[in-house]
Design a protein around this motif. Structure first.
Motif, mmCIF file in Angstrom:
data_model
loop_
_atom_site.group_PDB
_atom_site.id
_atom_site.type_symbol
_atom_site.label_atom_id
_atom_site.label_comp_id
_atom_site.label_asym_id
_atom_site.label_seq_id
_atom_site.Cartn_x
_atom_site.Cartn_y
_atom_site.Cartn_z
ATOM 1 N N PRO A 115 0.909 -1.272 0.041
ATOM 2 C CA PRO A 115 0.101 0.133 0.053
ATOM 3 C C PRO A 115 0.886 1.253 0.049
ATOM 4 C CG PRO A 115 0.089 -0.980 2.229
ATOM 5 C CD PRO A 115 0.827 -1.869 1.456
ATOM 6 N N PHE A 116 0.309 2.099 -0.685
ATOM 7 C CA PHE A 116 0.816 3.623 -0.629
ATOM 8 C C PHE A 116 -0.091 4.712 -0.083
ATOM 9 C CE2 PHE A 116 2.170 7.895 -2.325
ATOM 10 C CZ PHE A 116 3.253 7.793 -2.177
ATOM 11 N N PHE A 117 0.400 5.058 1.224
ATOM 12 C CA PHE A 117 -0.567 5.994 1.903
ATOM 13 C C PHE A 117 -0.239 7.206 1.766
ATOM 14 C CE2 PHE A 117 0.154 2.193 4.821
ATOM 15 C CZ PHE A 117 -0.873 1.520 4.573
ATOM 16 N N LEU A 118 -1.157 7.941 0.931
ATOM 17 C CA LEU A 118 -0.927 9.253 0.292
ATOM 18 C C LEU A 118 -1.389 10.226 1.478
ATOM 19 C CD1 LEU A 118 -1.179 10.428 -3.168
ATOM 20 C CD2 LEU A 118 -1.534 11.846 -1.221
ATOM 21 N N HIS A 119 -0.193 10.876 1.857
ATOM 22 C CA HIS A 119 -0.586 12.008 3.034
ATOM 23 C C HIS A 119 -0.571 13.406 2.409
ATOM 24 C CE1 HIS A 119 -0.721 9.593 6.831
ATOM 25 N NE2 HIS A 119 -0.265 8.762 5.993
ATOM 26 N N LEU A 120 -1.130 14.144 3.228
ATOM 27 C CA LEU A 120 -1.130 15.750 3.220
ATOM 28 C C LEU A 120 0.292 16.109 3.793
ATOM 29 C CD1 LEU A 120 -4.462 16.690 4.271
ATOM 30 C CD2 LEU A 120 -3.896 17.169 1.937
ATOM 31 N N ARG A 121 0.880 17.421 3.373
ATOM 32 C CA ARG A 121 2.054 17.770 3.973
ATOM 33 C C ARG A 121 1.690 18.024 5.751
ATOM 34 N NH1 ARG A 121 4.957 22.057 1.560
ATOM 35 N NH2 ARG A 121 5.399 22.755 3.739
ATOM 36 N N SER A 122 2.702 18.050 6.361
ATOM 37 C CA SER A 122 2.430 17.934 7.776
ATOM 38 C C SER A 122 1.725 19.230 8.489
ATOM 39 C CB SER A 122 3.846 17.758 8.522
ATOM 40 O OG SER A 122 4.246 16.481 8.261
ATOM 41 N N ASP A 123 2.141 20.325 7.799
ATOM 42 C CA ASP A 123 1.330 21.431 8.180
ATOM 43 C C ASP A 123 0.159 22.064 7.614
ATOM 44 O OD1 ASP A 123 2.559 22.061 5.802
ATOM 45 O OD2 ASP A 123 3.905 23.692 6.441
ATOM 46 N N PHE A 124 -0.163 20.845 6.718
ATOM 47 C CA PHE A 124 -1.582 21.449 6.216
ATOM 48 C C PHE A 124 -2.837 21.283 7.086
ATOM 49 C CE2 PHE A 124 -5.723 20.544 3.737
ATOM 50 C CZ PHE A 124 -5.327 21.347 2.680
ATOM 51 N N PRO A 125 -3.575 22.448 7.263
ATOM 52 C CA PRO A 125 -4.712 22.583 7.833
ATOM 53 C C PRO A 125 -5.861 21.830 7.404
ATOM 54 C CG PRO A 125 -4.636 24.738 6.682
ATOM 55 C CD PRO A 125 -3.456 23.910 6.375
ATOM 56 N N ILE A 126 -6.403 20.720 7.994
ATOM 57 C CA ILE A 126 -7.650 19.899 7.391
ATOM 58 C C ILE A 126 -8.777 20.635 8.010
ATOM 59 C CG2 ILE A 126 -8.764 17.683 7.535
ATOM 60 C CD1 ILE A 126 -6.152 16.448 8.042
ATOM 61 N N LYS A 127 -9.473 21.466 6.928
ATOM 62 C CA LYS A 127 -10.393 22.225 7.391
ATOM 63 C C LYS A 127 -11.719 21.857 6.298
ATOM 64 C CE LYS A 127 -11.873 26.983 7.693
ATOM 65 N NZ LYS A 127 -11.350 28.582 7.314
ATOM 66 N N THR A 128 -12.720 21.817 6.965
ATOM 67 C CA THR A 128 -14.095 21.022 6.012
ATOM 68 C C THR A 128 -13.856 21.959 4.741
ATOM 69 O OG1 THR A 128 -14.952 20.666 8.309
ATOM 70 C CG2 THR A 128 -16.398 20.279 6.488
ATOM 71 N N LEU A 129 -14.332 21.308 3.620
ATOM 72 C CA LEU A 129 -14.790 22.008 2.440
ATOM 73 C C LEU A 129 -16.027 22.684 2.642
ATOM 74 C CD1 LEU A 129 -13.123 19.151 0.054
ATOM 75 C CD2 LEU A 129 -12.173 21.663 0.206
ATOM 76 N N PRO A 130 -16.182 23.955 2.103
ATOM 77 C CA PRO A 130 -17.471 24.478 2.387
ATOM 78 C C PRO A 130 -18.617 23.819 1.232
ATOM 79 C CG PRO A 130 -15.773 26.338 1.929
ATOM 80 C CD PRO A 130 -15.105 24.946 1.526
ATOM 81 N N GLN A 131 -18.240 23.329 0.307
ATOM 82 C CA GLN A 131 -19.291 22.693 -0.451
ATOM 83 C C GLN A 131 -19.676 21.352 -0.054
ATOM 84 O OE1 GLN A 131 -16.200 23.232 -1.276
ATOM 85 N NE2 GLN A 131 -15.614 22.264 -3.204
ATOM 86 N N CYS A 132 -19.326 20.890 1.243
ATOM 87 C CA CYS A 132 -19.311 19.839 1.665
ATOM 88 C C CYS A 132 -20.368 19.687 3.049
ATOM 89 C CB CYS A 132 -18.372 18.800 2.128
ATOM 90 S SG CYS A 132 -17.589 18.188 0.615
ATOM 91 N N ILE A 133 -20.762 21.069 3.454
ATOM 92 C CA ILE A 133 -21.513 21.462 4.525
ATOM 93 C C ILE A 133 -22.849 21.855 4.024
ATOM 94 C CG2 ILE A 133 -21.704 23.002 6.508
ATOM 95 C CD1 ILE A 133 -18.720 23.571 6.136
ATOM 96 N N SER A 134 -23.897 21.451 4.548
ATOM 97 C CA SER A 134 -25.237 21.715 4.151
ATOM 98 C C SER A 134 -26.284 21.641 5.407
ATOM 99 C CB SER A 134 -26.000 20.873 3.311
ATOM 100 O OG SER A 134 -25.903 19.447 3.518
ATOM 101 N N ALA A 135 -27.239 21.936 5.364
ATOM 102 C CA ALA A 135 -28.505 21.735 6.255
ATOM 103 C C ALA A 135 -28.536 20.141 6.803
ATOM 104 C CB ALA A 135 -29.791 22.301 6.023
ATOM 105 N N ASP A 136 -28.392 19.342 5.676
ATOM 106 C CA ASP A 136 -28.693 18.214 5.885
ATOM 107 C C ASP A 136 -27.342 17.340 6.313
ATOM 108 O OD1 ASP A 136 -31.324 18.005 5.215
ATOM 109 O OD2 ASP A 136 -30.699 17.517 3.144
ATOM 110 N N ASN A 137 -26.160 18.258 6.181
ATOM 111 C CA ASN A 137 -24.843 17.575 6.600
ATOM 112 C C ASN A 137 -23.993 18.812 7.293
ATOM 113 O OD1 ASN A 137 -22.775 15.718 6.766
ATOM 114 N ND2 ASN A 137 -21.982 16.292 4.964
ATOM 115 N N PRO A 138 -24.312 19.149 8.209
ATOM 116 C CA PRO A 138 -23.756 19.970 9.029
ATOM 117 C C PRO A 138 -22.364 19.873 9.330
ATOM 118 C CG PRO A 138 -25.460 19.318 10.685
ATOM 119 C CD PRO A 138 -25.670 18.649 9.195
ATOM 120 N N ASP A 139 -21.334 20.844 9.444
ATOM 121 C CA ASP A 139 -20.086 20.899 9.743
ATOM 122 C C ASP A 139 -19.772 20.046 11.061
ATOM 123 O OD1 ASP A 139 -17.296 20.926 9.718
ATOM 124 O OD2 ASP A 139 -17.163 23.165 9.756
ATOM 125 N N ARG A 140 -19.186 18.765 10.990
ATOM 126 C CA ARG A 140 -18.608 17.788 11.986
ATOM 127 C C ARG A 140 -17.569 18.158 12.554
ATOM 128 N NH1 ARG A 140 -21.196 14.383 8.122
ATOM 129 N NH2 ARG A 140 -22.368 12.709 8.750
#
Length: 312
Positions: free
Chosen positions: A265-290
């Motif tokens: 397996p090749f585990f593809l990672h973000l760079r260590s200092d990348f901030p994982i912040k919820t993408l706006p288009q993945c937030i909705s009334a039915d799927n609020p930001d977890r």
């Protein structure tokens, strides 16, 4: 195609068509099967041979490349060290990690991204796996560009996020199991930590995914295809729009138990200092930001390494 069988997608498909197809497979399964990728077949064959030769070395010699202080980030991790999150028994496997060689003076060089470790034998090990890592890395970037398009992002959206990313290639050996009566299995049910995983060598039966949280189904690809799955970082980034599906490697049938199983397996990672912040288009009334609070990729990784027993 049945509702519980993964489609096999070709990277020769038109870009937009491939992006839609892999996105739909990820949405349904958290997994996809992909063929016609640009990783050299002869290189893969040489890598399998060298992997088998390394794991056949004497135990003391292999353990000389194990450094518990770096939590399995590079080099050898012995049999029975890693454990799936919340599992009672350690996995029946040993592995070797190859990571990214950072430019000299990089601010990302730390305990999470130490220099690579290379064994004295078998001959050619470093050259083959350095090149295989590079080709895996390029293929992973191609897959991420398709995922970006599926999510309505620019196809280069992930490029900066994975530049000098903490991606790891794992050479895995599941030894023969002389006693199938125990409770431990080759790899307990788990989700992957990273963005996406690209997996070679899953043709040998055993890899299964938990379809919609209810039913274990086979994720063994046809010859010449690789398995790709969503990791927890991508699940978090997309607010669970793309699910990180639980999967396992079950023990073999009795007639196959006397054989080793190998995978890469090749585990593809973000760079260590990348901030994982919820993408706006993945937030909705039915799927609020977890995840209203962002977390750095390295903070997320360290948290998970403790959960799976690689870091104390």
């Amino acid at each position: 195609m049945s509702l519980t069988s993964l489609p096999v997608l070709s990277l020769t498909m038109p870009k937009a068509e491939f992006a839609q197809a892999i996105g739909e497979s990820f949405r349904t399964f958290g997994f996809a099967m992909v063929k016609d990728f640009a990783i050299d077949r002869d290189l893969i064959d040489r890598a399998w041979k060298l992997s088998e030769e390394f794991f056949a070395l004497p135990e003391d010699e292999k353990r000389s490349y194990h450094n518990p202080a770096i939590a399995g980030a590079r080099g050898y991790t012995p049999f029975g060290v890693e454990i799936a999150k919340d599992a009672k028994h350690h996995d029946l496997k040993e592995f070797w990690h190859v990571g990214r060689d950072l430019p000299e003076g990089s601010p990302l060089a730390d305990a999470s991204m130490p220099p690579n470790v290379w064994p004295a034998r078998p001959a050619g090990f470093q050259d083959v796996f350095t090149e295989l890592y590079r080709q895996f890395d390029e293929t992973g970037a191609t897959i991420l560009s398709a995922i970006a398009l599926y999510l309505g992002l620019d196809e280069h959206w992930f490029d900066k996020g994975i530049e000098d990313g903490n991606s790891v290639m794992r050479l895995l050996h599941y030894p023969p199991i002389p006693n199938l009566s125990g409770e431990a299995i080759r790899a307990g049910a788990h989700g992957d930590i990273n963005l996406i995983t690209l997996l070679l060598g899953a043709e040998e039966a055993g890899l299964e995914l938990l379809f919609q949280g209810k039913e274990w189904i086979s994720a063994s690809p046809p010859e010449g295809a690789m398995v790709i799955n969503v990791g927890d970082m991508l699940e978090r980034l997309t607010n669970h729009y793309l699910p990180s599906t639980i999967h396992r490697v079950r023990n073999p049938n009795p007639e196959r138990a006397k054989f080793s199983r190998y995978s890469m397996p090749f585990f593809l990672h973000l760079r260590s200092d990348f901030p994982i912040k919820t993408l706006p288009q993945c937030i909705s009334a039915d799927n609020p930001d977890r995840y209203p609070e962002p977390i750095s990729a390295d903070e997320f990784l360290q948290q998970r390494l403790r959960e799976i027993g690689l870091k104390k």
